[in-house]
Design an enzyme around this catalytic site. Sequence first.
Site, PDB file in Angstrom:
ATOM      1  N   ASP A 137       0.840  -1.205   0.000  1.00 63.15           N
ATOM      2  CA  ASP A 137       0.000   0.000   0.000  1.00 63.15           C
ATOM      3  C   ASP A 137       0.875   1.255   0.000  1.00 63.15           C
ATOM      4  O   ASP A 137       0.584   2.232  -0.688  1.00 63.15           O
ATOM      5  CB  ASP A 137      -0.919  -0.021   1.231  1.00 63.15           C
ATOM      6  CG  ASP A 137      -1.624  -1.353   1.347  1.00 63.15           C
ATOM      7  OD1 ASP A 137      -2.310  -1.712   0.384  1.00 63.15           O
ATOM      8  OD2 ASP A 137      -1.446  -2.049   2.355  1.00 63.15           O
ATOM      9  N   ARG A 140       2.285   1.618  -3.423  1.00 59.30           N
ATOM     10  CA  ARG A 140       1.237   2.101  -4.348  1.00 59.30           C
ATOM     11  C   ARG A 140       1.046   3.599  -4.202  1.00 59.30           C
ATOM     12  O   ARG A 140       0.956   4.330  -5.194  1.00 59.30           O
ATOM     13  CB  ARG A 140      -0.095   1.406  -4.031  1.00 59.30           C
ATOM     14  CG  ARG A 140      -0.185  -0.018  -4.494  1.00 59.30           C
ATOM     15  CD  ARG A 140      -1.413  -0.701  -3.893  1.00 59.30           C
ATOM     16  NE  ARG A 140      -1.598  -2.026  -4.451  1.00 59.30           N
ATOM     17  CZ  ARG A 140      -2.233  -3.015  -3.841  1.00 59.30           C
ATOM     18  NH1 ARG A 140      -2.751  -2.830  -2.638  1.00 59.30           N
ATOM     19  NH2 ARG A 140      -2.372  -4.171  -4.417  1.00 59.30           N
ATOM     20  N   HIS A 165      -4.605  -3.569   6.586  1.00 58.21           N
ATOM     21  CA  HIS A 165      -4.416  -3.756   5.138  1.00 58.21           C
ATOM     22  C   HIS A 165      -5.776  -4.133   4.546  1.00 58.21           C
ATOM     23  O   HIS A 165      -6.078  -5.288   4.277  1.00 58.21           O
ATOM     24  CB  HIS A 165      -3.384  -4.857   4.869  1.00 58.21           C
ATOM     25  CG  HIS A 165      -3.290  -5.203   3.413  1.00 58.21           C
ATOM     26  ND1 HIS A 165      -2.828  -4.325   2.464  1.00 58.21           N
ATOM     27  CD2 HIS A 165      -3.631  -6.321   2.730  1.00 58.21           C
ATOM     28  CE1 HIS A 165      -2.887  -4.887   1.273  1.00 58.21           C
ATOM     29  NE2 HIS A 165      -3.377  -6.101   1.416  1.00 58.21           N
TER      30      HIS A 165
HETATM   31  N1  LIG Z   1      -0.749  -8.038   2.348  1.00 60.40           N
HETATM   32  C1  LIG Z   1      -0.738  -7.814   1.021  1.00 60.40           C
HETATM   33  O1  LIG Z   1      -0.425  -6.700   0.570  1.00 60.40           O
HETATM   34  C2  LIG Z   1      -1.096  -8.908   0.028  1.00 60.40           C
HETATM   35  C3  LIG Z   1      -0.826  -8.727  -1.331  1.00 60.40           C
HETATM   36  C4  LIG Z   1      -1.121  -9.760  -2.235  1.00 60.40           C
HETATM   37  C5  LIG Z   1      -1.688 -10.943  -1.781  1.00 60.40           C
HETATM   38  N2  LIG Z   1      -1.966 -11.070  -0.463  1.00 60.40           N
HETATM   39  C6  LIG Z   1      -2.559 -12.308   0.065  1.00 60.40           C
HETATM   40  O2  LIG Z   1      -1.581 -13.353  -0.026  1.00 60.40           O
HETATM   41  C7  LIG Z   1      -2.235 -14.617  -0.058  1.00 60.40           C
HETATM   42  C8  LIG Z   1      -1.704 -15.447  -1.221  1.00 60.40           C
HETATM   43  O3  LIG Z   1      -2.117 -14.863  -2.449  1.00 60.40           O
HETATM   44  P1  LIG Z   1      -1.730 -15.510  -3.843  1.00 60.40           P
HETATM   45  O4  LIG Z   1      -2.280 -14.629  -4.900  1.00 60.40           O
HETATM   46  O5  LIG Z   1      -0.265 -15.852  -3.839  1.00 60.40           O
HETATM   47  O6  LIG Z   1      -2.581 -16.867  -3.767  1.00 60.40           O
HETATM   48  P2  LIG Z   1      -2.379 -18.216  -4.614  1.00 60.40           P
HETATM   49  O7  LIG Z   1      -3.653 -18.965  -4.505  1.00 60.40           O
HETATM   50  O8  LIG Z   1      -1.794 -17.916  -5.957  1.00 60.40           O
HETATM   51  O9  LIG Z   1      -1.255 -18.967  -3.799  1.00 60.40           O
HETATM   52  C9  LIG Z   1      -1.472 -19.389  -2.486  1.00 60.40           C
HETATM   53  C10 LIG Z   1      -0.548 -20.557  -2.216  1.00 60.40           C
HETATM   54  O10 LIG Z   1      -0.676 -20.880  -0.837  1.00 60.40           O
HETATM   55  C11 LIG Z   1      -0.799 -22.278  -0.726  1.00 60.40           C
HETATM   56  N3  LIG Z   1      -1.467 -22.644   0.529  1.00 60.40           N
HETATM   57  C12 LIG Z   1      -2.795 -22.698   0.808  1.00 60.40           C
HETATM   58  N4  LIG Z   1      -2.996 -23.124   2.074  1.00 60.40           N
HETATM   59  C13 LIG Z   1      -1.771 -23.325   2.611  1.00 60.40           C
HETATM   60  C14 LIG Z   1      -1.320 -23.783   3.876  1.00 60.40           C
HETATM   61  N5  LIG Z   1      -2.175 -24.126   4.834  1.00 60.40           N
HETATM   62  N6  LIG Z   1       0.009 -23.883   4.073  1.00 60.40           N
HETATM   63  C15 LIG Z   1       0.874 -23.561   3.114  1.00 60.40           C
HETATM   64  N7  LIG Z   1       0.518 -23.125   1.887  1.00 60.40           N
HETATM   65  C16 LIG Z   1      -0.789 -23.018   1.638  1.00 60.40           C
HETATM   66  C17 LIG Z   1      -1.618 -22.671  -1.966  1.00 60.40           C
HETATM   67  O11 LIG Z   1      -1.536 -24.049  -2.234  1.00 60.40           O
HETATM   68  C18 LIG Z   1      -0.919 -21.803  -3.030  1.00 60.40           C
HETATM   69  O12 LIG Z   1       0.256 -22.400  -3.528  1.00 60.40           O
HETATM   70  C19 LIG Z   1      -3.735 -14.304  -0.149  1.00 60.40           C
HETATM   71  O13 LIG Z   1      -4.314 -14.395   1.145  1.00 60.40           O
HETATM   72  C20 LIG Z   1      -3.753 -12.870  -0.668  1.00 60.40           C
HETATM   73  O14 LIG Z   1      -4.960 -12.211  -0.336  1.00 60.40           O
HETATM   74  C21 LIG Z   1      -1.669 -10.084   0.442  1.00 60.40           C
HETATM   75  O1  LIG Z   2      -6.504  -6.823  -2.289  1.00 56.53           O
HETATM   76  C1  LIG Z   2      -6.308  -8.017  -2.101  1.00 56.53           C
HETATM   77  O2  LIG Z   2      -7.135  -8.809  -1.636  1.00 56.53           O
HETATM   78  C2  LIG Z   2      -4.967  -8.594  -2.452  1.00 56.53           C
HETATM   79  C3  LIG Z   2      -3.877  -7.871  -1.801  1.00 56.53           C
HETATM   80  O3  LIG Z   2      -4.058  -7.773  -0.414  1.00 56.53           O
HETATM   81  C4  LIG Z   2      -3.667  -6.520  -2.401  1.00 56.53           C
HETATM   82  O4  LIG Z   2      -3.635  -5.528  -1.672  1.00 56.53           O
HETATM   83  O5  LIG Z   2      -3.487  -6.459  -3.635  1.00 56.53           O
END
Ligand SMILES: NC(=O)c1ccc[n+]([C@@H]2O[C@H](COP(=O)([O-])OP(=O)(O)OC[C@H]3O[C@@H](n4cnc5c(N)ncnc54)[C@H](O)[C@@H]3O)[C@@H](O)[C@H]2O)c1
Ligand SMILES: O=C(O)C[C@H](O)C(=O)O
Length: 305
Positions: A137, A140, A165
């Site tokens: 954030d 961004r 977040h």
């Molecule tokens: N804080 C932030 O700014 C931010 C930014 C982007 C994504 N995210 C979050 O990050 C997370 C992952 O997003 P993504 O796009 O990579 O998802 P994704 O589905 O592409 O990948 C998630 C991975 O986690 C694995 N997984 C699921 N349960 C698990 C467990 N119990 N133990 C270990 N691994 C496990 C899945 O098998 C997969 O490989 C989501 O919760 C998303 O909302 C947060």
């Molecule tokens: O917004 C979302 O759910 C994904 C991630 O946390 C983001 O900020 O892009």
Amino acid sequence: MVAKGDVFGPNQPLILHLLDIPPMMGVLEGVVMELADCALPLLHGVVPTDDPAVAFKDVSAAFLVGAMPRKQGMERKDLLSANVKIFKVQGEALDKHAKKDVKVLVVGNPANTNALVCSKYAPSIPKENFTAMTRLDQNRAQAQIAQKVGVPVGNVTNVIIWGNHSSTQFPDASHALVNISGKEVKATEAVKDDNWMRSVSFSGAAVIAARKMSSAMSAAKAACDHMRDWFLGTVPDKFVSMGVISDGSYGAPKDVVFSFPVATKAGKWQIVQGLPVDDFAKKMLAATGKELEEEKSEAMSVIEA
Ligand SMILES: NC(=O)c1ccc[n+]([C@@H]2O[C@H](COP(=O)([O-])OP(=O)(O)OC[C@H]3O[C@@H](n4cnc5c(N)ncnc54)[C@H](O)[C@@H]3O)[C@@H](O)[C@H]2O)c1
Ligand SMILES: O=C(O)C[C@H](O)C(=O)O
């Protein structure tokens, strides 16, 4: 990024422990092959596993990204019941197997509350060692300001993300600085448009709408920025935003993971104190704090059910 030195520096060899769930082990093997094919001199080993006990054994840094991502139309709260239990299990495994000074970054959403849960189930590790990612954030907001002023993004500093977040977060550019031709000025003076400054906003949902998937590249970069600054320190007089355990600073509720401006040195973060906060900001901080308290009690009821 981690294995090529972006986080721990160009001279720090490392071993990557990669955790995923059992159905993903074939895919993880592919990742291991690709890592080998990258020929990364700093990468001295890779441990792919579906067992948290193996994954967290003696680790110094944990990037907790494994969780379900939000789909279009969902709020982060909708992920709570699906994801919060993962962070209980991972907290317990960190408690038993990781180094006691492990630094933990939670990326999986709802990131702040997951970090709190993880810490609760790892009582032998200091609460200060559990953080949540709001750096995406911050990045961004800095990019939006840089584009508006017409400077490279590295010239914009000290943007603050307060709170959760989520869409209640308060991106605050009132303390931000912009370097224009070698001279540092307040972003408010560089932009000269208070309404625009207040419209700098959270764009996670926009990326999901365009990609039909959560942010990935920018999230990975932000995770590296967060951990690099925590391990290696921030630049003097500059601060970054991190979700950290709240001590009540700036009127935030205590004992939630709240994003504050922090400065880091020798592997420790400190909340930057004494920044003026106006009535508008106070209202925004109260709203995001309230959401975090609600998420906390919802998370505890899901876990205890
Ligand atoms: N804080 C932030 O700014 C931010 C930014 C982007 C994504 N995210 C979050 O990050 C997370 C992952 O997003 P993504 O796009 O990579 O998802 P994704 O589905 O592409 O990948 C998630 C991975 O986690 C694995 N997984 C699921 N349960 C698990 C467990 N119990 N133990 C270990 N691994 C496990 C899945 O098998 C997969 O490989 C989501 O919760 C998303 O909302 C947060
Ligand atoms: O917004 C979302 O759910 C994904 C991630 O946390 C983001 O900020 O892009």
